[in-house]
Design an enzyme around this catalytic site. Structure first.
Site, short mmCIF file in Angstrom:
data_model
loop_
_atom_site.label_atom_id
_atom_site.label_comp_id
_atom_site.label_asym_id
_atom_site.label_seq_id
_atom_site.Cartn_x
_atom_site.Cartn_y
_atom_site.Cartn_z
N ASN A 100 7.78 15.53 2.65
CA ASN A 100 8.88 16.12 1.89
C ASN A 100 10.23 15.91 2.57
O ASN A 100 10.33 15.87 3.79
CB ASN A 100 8.63 17.61 1.59
N GLU A 138 4.85 14.52 -2.49
CA GLU A 138 4.24 13.70 -3.54
C GLU A 138 5.24 12.71 -4.12
O GLU A 138 4.86 11.61 -4.55
CB GLU A 138 3.69 14.60 -4.65
#
Ligand code: THU
Length: 133
Positions: free
Chosen positions: A45, A58
């Protein structure tokens, strides 16, 4: 799928979590996935001073999937925190992963390995767009 090395995938996720840029939440996340070409793709992240522009692990993984792996399909996915404990992908990221792995994508979770269809039942996806010309 019996031949997926989930421990190795979790180790990759944990390793990449150390590359996270998280000055605001101080909550590093690492994600790793196996592709249908047998490669491992990872992401961490990356936060932003505007908070809302934070990129989840993701997001980074999916970007790398296209940049480094020619847009291969995702087969198995895992996501961990700084302790190496499994994290469920957030709602937005479930949609993101669905686009690139479909209903059959295997998703690691504290409750065991599940399919994306179980994580995001009745998902909206690319096929819906094809129904309207
Ligand atoms: N985060 C992810 O990277 N993936 C998820 O699926 C859940 C949340 C990140 C976003 C933010 O940087 C931090 O975790 C705290 O929410």
């Amino acid at each position: 799928m019996a031949d997926i090395d989930w421990e190795a995938l979790r180790a990759s996720a944990r390793e990449v979590s150390t590359k996270a840029y998280v000055p605001y939440s101080k909550f590093p996340v690492g994600a790793a996935a196996l592709t249908d070409t047998g490669e491992v793709v990872v992401g961490a992240n990356v936060e932003n001073a505007s908070y809302g522009l934070t990129l989840c692990a993701e997001c980074a993984l999916v970007s790398k999937l296209h940049v480094d792996h020619g847009g291969a399909r995702l087969v198995a996915f895992t996501c961990v925190d700084a302790n190496g404990d499994l994290l469920a992908p957030c709602g937005r990221c479930r949609q993101l992963l669905f686009e690139h792995g479909g209903r059959a994508l295997l998703v690691d979770s504290a409750a065991g390995v599940m399919t994306m269809d179980e994580f995001l039942p009745g998902a909206f996806g690319p096929e819906d767009l094809e129904k309207v010309q």
